[in-house]
Structure formats: C-alpha cells, structure tokens
Design a protein around this motif. Structure first.
Motif, PDB file in Angstrom:
ATOM      1  N   MET A   1       0.862  -1.216   0.072  1.00 58.30           N
ATOM      2  CA  MET A   1       0.043  -0.077   0.000  1.00 58.30           C
ATOM      3  C   MET A   1       0.687   1.370   0.041  1.00 58.30           C
ATOM      4  O   MET A   1       0.540   2.182  -0.791  1.00 58.30           O
ATOM      5  N   ALA A   2       1.978   1.107   0.725  1.00 56.97           N
ATOM      6  CA  ALA A   2       3.001   2.404   0.787  1.00 56.97           C
ATOM      7  C   ALA A   2       3.479   2.879  -0.509  1.00 56.97           C
ATOM      8  O   ALA A   2       3.468   4.053  -1.155  1.00 56.97           O
ATOM      9  N   ASP A   3       3.971   1.590  -1.052  1.00 57.81           N
ATOM     10  CA  ASP A   3       4.331   2.069  -2.568  1.00 57.81           C
ATOM     11  C   ASP A   3       3.143   2.797  -3.647  1.00 57.81           C
ATOM     12  O   ASP A   3       3.617   3.533  -4.153  1.00 57.81           O
ATOM     13  N   LYS A   4       2.225   2.257  -3.586  1.00 57.71           N
ATOM     14  CA  LYS A   4       1.073   2.764  -4.433  1.00 57.71           C
ATOM     15  C   LYS A   4       0.776   4.052  -4.066  1.00 57.71           C
ATOM     16  O   LYS A   4       0.403   4.892  -4.776  1.00 57.71           O
ATOM     17  N   ALA A   5       0.591   4.503  -2.690  1.00 54.79           N
ATOM     18  CA  ALA A   5       0.326   5.860  -2.037  1.00 54.79           C
ATOM     19  C   ALA A   5       1.474   6.708  -2.691  1.00 54.79           C
ATOM     20  O   ALA A   5       1.029   7.921  -2.834  1.00 54.79           O
ATOM     21  N   LYS A   6       2.612   6.362  -2.465  1.00 53.46           N
ATOM     22  CA  LYS A   6       3.728   7.116  -2.809  1.00 53.46           C
ATOM     23  C   LYS A   6       3.712   7.533  -4.375  1.00 53.46           C
ATOM     24  O   LYS A   6       3.926   8.636  -4.956  1.00 53.46           O
ATOM     25  N   LYS A   7       3.552   6.676  -5.087  1.00 50.94           N
ATOM     26  CA  LYS A   7       3.054   6.616  -6.739  1.00 50.94           C
ATOM     27  C   LYS A   7       2.141   7.681  -6.885  1.00 50.94           C
ATOM     28  O   LYS A   7       2.195   8.539  -7.849  1.00 50.94           O
ATOM     29  N   ILE A   8       0.940   7.345  -6.178  1.00 54.11           N
ATOM     30  CA  ILE A   8      -0.148   8.565  -6.575  1.00 54.11           C
ATOM     31  C   ILE A   8       0.268  10.032  -6.092  1.00 54.11           C
ATOM     32  O   ILE A   8       0.044  10.751  -7.007  1.00 54.11           O
ATOM     33  N   TYR A   9       0.925  10.063  -5.079  1.00 58.03           N
ATOM     34  CA  TYR A   9       1.403  11.245  -4.745  1.00 58.03           C
ATOM     35  C   TYR A   9       2.267  11.878  -5.794  1.00 58.03           C
ATOM     36  O   TYR A   9       2.080  12.958  -5.969  1.00 58.03           O
ATOM     37  N   GLU A  10       3.316  11.244  -6.010  1.00 64.69           N
ATOM     38  CA  GLU A  10       4.279  11.634  -7.051  1.00 64.69           C
ATOM     39  C   GLU A  10       3.719  12.041  -8.269  1.00 64.69           C
ATOM     40  O   GLU A  10       4.270  12.972  -8.903  1.00 64.69           O
ATOM     41  N   ASP A  11       2.823  11.239  -8.762  1.00 66.87           N
ATOM     42  CA  ASP A  11       2.271  11.287 -10.218  1.00 66.87           C
ATOM     43  C   ASP A  11       1.047  12.644 -10.218  1.00 66.87           C
ATOM     44  O   ASP A  11       1.048  13.610 -10.977  1.00 66.87           O
ATOM     45  N   PHE A  12       0.055  12.658  -9.113  1.00 68.90           N
ATOM     46  CA  PHE A  12      -0.805  13.626  -9.017  1.00 68.90           C
ATOM     47  C   PHE A  12      -0.853  14.678  -8.226  1.00 68.90           C
ATOM     48  O   PHE A  12      -1.517  15.845  -8.319  1.00 68.90           O
ATOM     49  N   ILE A  13      -0.162  14.689  -6.884  1.00 66.52           N
ATOM     50  CA  ILE A  13      -0.005  15.713  -6.139  1.00 66.52           C
ATOM     51  C   ILE A  13       1.065  16.532  -6.125  1.00 66.52           C
ATOM     52  O   ILE A  13       1.027  17.751  -5.789  1.00 66.52           O
ATOM     53  N   GLN A  14       2.258  15.920  -6.082  1.00 66.74           N
ATOM     54  CA  GLN A  14       3.429  16.494  -5.810  1.00 66.74           C
ATOM     55  C   GLN A  14       3.729  17.851  -6.827  1.00 66.74           C
ATOM     56  O   GLN A  14       3.302  17.618  -8.179  1.00 66.74           O
ATOM     57  N   THR A  15       4.311  18.757  -6.669  1.00 64.69           N
ATOM     58  CA  THR A  15       4.381  19.944  -7.216  1.00 64.69           C
ATOM     59  C   THR A  15       5.262  19.415  -8.556  1.00 64.69           C
ATOM     60  O   THR A  15       6.376  18.899  -8.283  1.00 64.69           O
ATOM     61  N   GLU A  16       5.007  19.849  -9.695  1.00 63.22           N
ATOM     62  CA  GLU A  16       5.612  19.605 -11.052  1.00 63.22           C
ATOM     63  C   GLU A  16       5.525  17.935 -11.313  1.00 63.22           C
ATOM     64  O   GLU A  16       6.258  17.449 -12.309  1.00 63.22           O
ATOM     65  N   GLY A  17       4.721  17.278 -10.667  1.00 63.14           N
ATOM     66  CA  GLY A  17       4.421  15.871 -10.979  1.00 63.14           C
ATOM     67  C   GLY A  17       3.993  15.700 -12.307  1.00 63.14           C
ATOM     68  O   GLY A  17       3.320  16.699 -12.952  1.00 63.14           O
ATOM     69  N   PRO A  18       3.937  14.604 -13.001  1.00 68.14           N
ATOM     70  CA  PRO A  18       3.624  14.468 -14.392  1.00 68.14           C
ATOM     71  C   PRO A  18       2.300  14.681 -14.621  1.00 68.14           C
ATOM     72  O   PRO A  18       1.983  15.082 -15.840  1.00 68.14           O
TER      73      PRO A  18
ATOM     74  N   ILE B   1     -10.278  18.250  -5.140  1.00 71.73           N
ATOM     75  CA  ILE B   1     -10.487  17.813  -6.496  1.00 71.73           C
ATOM     76  C   ILE B   1     -11.683  17.679  -6.810  1.00 71.73           C
ATOM     77  O   ILE B   1     -12.472  18.505  -7.926  1.00 71.73           O
ATOM     78  N   PHE B   2     -12.902  17.254  -6.331  1.00 68.05           N
ATOM     79  CA  PHE B   2     -14.255  17.072  -6.318  1.00 68.05           C
ATOM     80  C   PHE B   2     -14.889  18.299  -6.412  1.00 68.05           C
ATOM     81  O   PHE B   2     -15.563  18.938  -7.403  1.00 68.05           O
ATOM     82  N   ALA B   3     -14.580  19.231  -5.511  1.00 69.01           N
ATOM     83  CA  ALA B   3     -14.971  20.565  -5.414  1.00 69.01           C
ATOM     84  C   ALA B   3     -14.651  21.375  -6.714  1.00 69.01           C
ATOM     85  O   ALA B   3     -15.380  22.258  -7.227  1.00 69.01           O
ATOM     86  N   LEU B   4     -13.357  21.415  -6.870  1.00 71.17           N
ATOM     87  CA  LEU B   4     -12.684  21.941  -8.204  1.00 71.17           C
ATOM     88  C   LEU B   4     -13.574  21.517  -9.428  1.00 71.17           C
ATOM     89  O   LEU B   4     -14.182  22.300 -10.306  1.00 71.17           O
ATOM     90  N   MET B   5     -13.877  20.244  -9.569  1.00 67.47           N
ATOM     91  CA  MET B   5     -14.569  19.857 -10.905  1.00 67.47           C
ATOM     92  C   MET B   5     -15.883  20.233 -10.783  1.00 67.47           C
ATOM     93  O   MET B   5     -16.485  20.700 -11.641  1.00 67.47           O
TER      94      MET B   5
ATOM     95  N   GLU C   1       0.174  16.349 -12.200  1.00 67.05           N
ATOM     96  CA  GLU C   1      -0.357  17.260 -11.392  1.00 67.05           C
ATOM     97  C   GLU C   1      -1.634  17.803 -11.352  1.00 67.05           C
ATOM     98  O   GLU C   1      -2.047  18.367 -12.362  1.00 67.05           O
ATOM     99  N   VAL C   2      -2.484  17.712 -10.339  1.00 75.53           N
ATOM    100  CA  VAL C   2      -3.857  18.131 -10.498  1.00 75.53           C
ATOM    101  C   VAL C   2      -3.786  19.467  -9.667  1.00 75.53           C
ATOM    102  O   VAL C   2      -2.805  19.826  -8.780  1.00 75.53           O
ATOM    103  N   ASN C   3      -4.549  20.437  -9.883  1.00 74.17           N
ATOM    104  CA  ASN C   3      -4.512  21.844  -9.501  1.00 74.17           C
ATOM    105  C   ASN C   3      -5.190  21.856  -7.960  1.00 74.17           C
ATOM    106  O   ASN C   3      -6.404  22.218  -7.626  1.00 74.17           O
ATOM    107  N   ILE C   4      -4.205  21.787  -6.869  1.00 73.73           N
ATOM    108  CA  ILE C   4      -4.765  21.878  -5.496  1.00 73.73           C
ATOM    109  C   ILE C   4      -3.810  22.753  -4.746  1.00 73.73           C
ATOM    110  O   ILE C   4      -2.799  22.874  -5.109  1.00 73.73           O
ATOM    111  N   ASP C   5      -4.304  23.208  -3.398  1.00 72.97           N
ATOM    112  CA  ASP C   5      -3.595  24.334  -2.992  1.00 72.97           C
ATOM    113  C   ASP C   5      -2.364  23.571  -2.109  1.00 72.97           C
ATOM    114  O   ASP C   5      -2.217  22.363  -1.961  1.00 72.97           O
ATOM    115  N   HIS C   6      -1.469  24.303  -1.559  1.00 74.99           N
ATOM    116  CA  HIS C   6      -0.355  23.981  -1.088  1.00 74.99           C
ATOM    117  C   HIS C   6      -0.663  23.235   0.523  1.00 74.99           C
ATOM    118  O   HIS C   6      -0.045  22.151   0.651  1.00 74.99           O
TER     119      HIS C   6
END
Length: 74
Positions: A1-18, A50-54, A20-25
């Motif tokens: 679970m930790a590896d998958k969570a890290k991958k989700i964070y790196e891809d979608f949440i981390q600044t400059e991730g491949p 993200i749901f609120a933005l959508m 990245e979704v537009n959420i606040d700091h």
C-alpha cells in the motif's frame, strides 16, 4: 500500500508531478504528512478538494461542451 500511495502522490499531487492536479499547498502538505501514517483516509482531503474544483469549474464546462452535447443528441 505504501508504494502505491507514494506513486499516487508523486504523479498527481507533488508539485511538478507528471499529472499534477491543481490543488492548494495546504492540501498537498496535509497529504504528504498523511503518507507517513498511511490509512484509508490518506487522500481524503485531496479528493474533496478535487471534487469541489470539478463541481465548480470543469464538470460544468464539460456539460456545456460541444462534444458532450453531440453525445446527448445521438
């Protein structure tokens, strides 16, 4: 679970991730801290933001889009 969570964070949440979704700091920081103590709620705040933005913006634009309107007609 930790590896998958890290991958989700790196891809979608981390600044400059491949994908990245537009959420606040604040939300990014909370999610990063949640990765230390993983739980089923680790991404809850990010998901809510993200749901609120959508709901406010992109979903409405999609519903008004030409492509969606064409699908409705068929």
């Amino acid at each position: 679970m930790a590896d998958k969570a890290k991958k989700i964070y790196e891809d979608f949440i981390q600044t400059e991730g491949p994908r990245e979704v537009n959420i606040d700091h604040f939300t990014k920081d909370v999610t990063l801290r949640n990765l230390v103590d993983l739980s089923p709620a680790t991404f809850d705040l990010a998901q809510k933001r993200i749901f609120a933005l959508m709901e406010k913006d992109s979903f409405g634009r999609f519903l008004r889009s030409e492509l969606y309107q064409e699908l409705l007609e068929n």
